[in-house]
Write an enzyme that holds these catalytic residues in place. Sequence first.
Site, PDB file in Angstrom:
ATOM      1  N   ALA A 199       7.212 -49.558  -1.872  1.00 31.36           N
ATOM      2  CA  ALA A 199       8.833 -49.762  -2.460  1.00 31.36           C
ATOM      3  C   ALA A 199       9.746 -49.436  -1.356  1.00 31.36           C
ATOM      4  O   ALA A 199      10.670 -50.103  -1.206  1.00 31.36           O
ATOM      5  CB  ALA A 199       8.971 -48.609  -3.619  1.00 31.36           C
ATOM      6  N   ASP A 200       9.389 -48.272  -0.484  1.00 31.77           N
ATOM      7  CA  ASP A 200       9.848 -48.126   0.942  1.00 31.77           C
ATOM      8  C   ASP A 200       9.992 -49.313   1.752  1.00 31.77           C
ATOM      9  O   ASP A 200      11.068 -49.637   2.220  1.00 31.77           O
ATOM     10  CB  ASP A 200       9.370 -47.033   1.662  1.00 31.77           C
ATOM     11  CG  ASP A 200       9.759 -45.413   1.028  1.00 31.77           C
ATOM     12  OD1 ASP A 200      10.826 -45.380   0.524  1.00 31.77           O
ATOM     13  OD2 ASP A 200       9.044 -44.664   1.177  1.00 31.77           O
TER      14      ASP A 200
END
Length: 426
Positions: A199-200
Site C-alpha cells: 500500500a505504501d
Amino acid sequence: MTLPADPQPPAHAAETPGALAGVRVLDLSRVLAGPWCTQTLADLGADVIKIERPPGQRHPGGDDTRGWGPPFLKDRDGHDTAEAAYYLGANRNKRSVTVDIATPAGQALIRRLAAQCDVFVENYKVGDMARYGLDATTLLQLNPRLVYCSVTGFGQTGPYRERAGYDYAIQGLGGLMSITGERDDLPGGGPQKVGVAVADLFTGMYATVAILAALRHRDATGQGQAIDMALLDTQVAMLANMGANYLASEVTPRRAGNAHQNIVPYQVFEAADGHLILAVGNDSQFAKFCDVAGLPHLAADPRFAKNADRVRHRDTLVPLLAGTMRGRSKHDWLSALEAAKVPCGAINDLAEVFSDPHVLARGMVSQVPHPHTDALRLVASPMKLSATPPTVRRPPPLLGQHTDEVLAEFGLDAAACQALRDEGAI
C-alpha cells in the site's frame, strides 16, 4: 558538525541529464510512501532536498527508518553504522537538510525554500502542516507554480481523515488481506499481509504519476495545484480484477492461497523436489501443457477445454494435475514447459534473485560509493529510458549532510546558518 562531502559518483552518473533535471523537490516525507515517490523523482533527475528533524534529547533525528534495523550498513572496518538498510532502500539521489519545523524559524525557512521549489511532498497527519503554516493553501499563495503533494493514510477529506495510516492496517481495511493467504478450510488458512508494504509502495508510485501530470499542467498553464494521495484510496484501486469481480457480481471473493480466482491452472504446484509456478493463461497454453504432461485427453475434456469450465471444475482438475506434477523434478518441468512456451517459473529466495543472471544483466543491482563504504549495493530503478535513463548520482545521504550546501544555494551564508543553529531551527 562537519559532515563528509559526497563521494565521487559512478562515472556513468553524469553522462546524460535526467528527464527531470531542473525540477527541484522539497521532501518533508518520512518512512516509505513519500520517500518512495521522491526517490523515483530523484532517479529521473530531480534535485530532491530531504528535510529531516535535527537530533534532539528525545529523538535521534532524521527519518525514523534510519533506525529500522538490523541490518545496518557496515563501514569499511565491518562495524555497523547508524544507517539502516530500510532507509538506504528508499533515499538514494537525495540531499539531507535538517530543519525543525516545530520552530517559527524552521517554518519560515521551509517557506523560503518552498518559494523556490517546483514540488513539495509531505506525509504529516491531516492538519499538521496548517498548524505550521506549511499547508497547500499557504504555500500555493506564496508560490502559485508549486505542485503540493500530501500523502496520508486516509486523505484530506472523509470521516477517517484524522486517523494515522499504516500500511499493515490499510492492507486489512482495504480488503487485500481478505484475498491474500491460504484458504480458510486448509492448514495455515487465514488472513495474510503481503511480504512488502505494497500500500505504501503503490501510493508512492501513484503519487509520482500525479506529480508528473501536475508538472505537465503547470508547464502548460503556469498553475500549480494540490494533490491529495491516500493509502486507503490506493489500496482500494489496486484490488484491480478482484474489485471489478465484486462490483460486477456482488459476490465477496475469498482467499485462494496461491491459486488465481479467474484462471485455472494458475498456481503453485509441488514437483518431486520442491515447488514451481504454473501460469496457464489461455486455452492454447493449456493444451500445450497437457501435451508436455502426457495428459492430452484433459485438453479435449469438455469440463476443462475452456478456461471458464476449468474455473468451474477447479476442484476436479487441480488434484489430477497435482499428482502428475509431483512425478518430475522442478528442472525437468521448467525446461519442458519453457520449451513449449507454457508460462511457468521458479520460486526464488532473495539470494537466488540477486544472483540470477538475467536480473544482473538487466542492471537491477547497483554499487555506489558512500561516506562509510566503497561498496554500497542498492536495488536499482527498474525504469529503462533510452534517452534519459535513471542514474544513481548520490548515495542515500547522512543526516544533515547537505544542510549548509543547500541553504547556501537558497541565499543563506555561513552567518545566517549559524544564527539558525543558535535558534535550534537547523
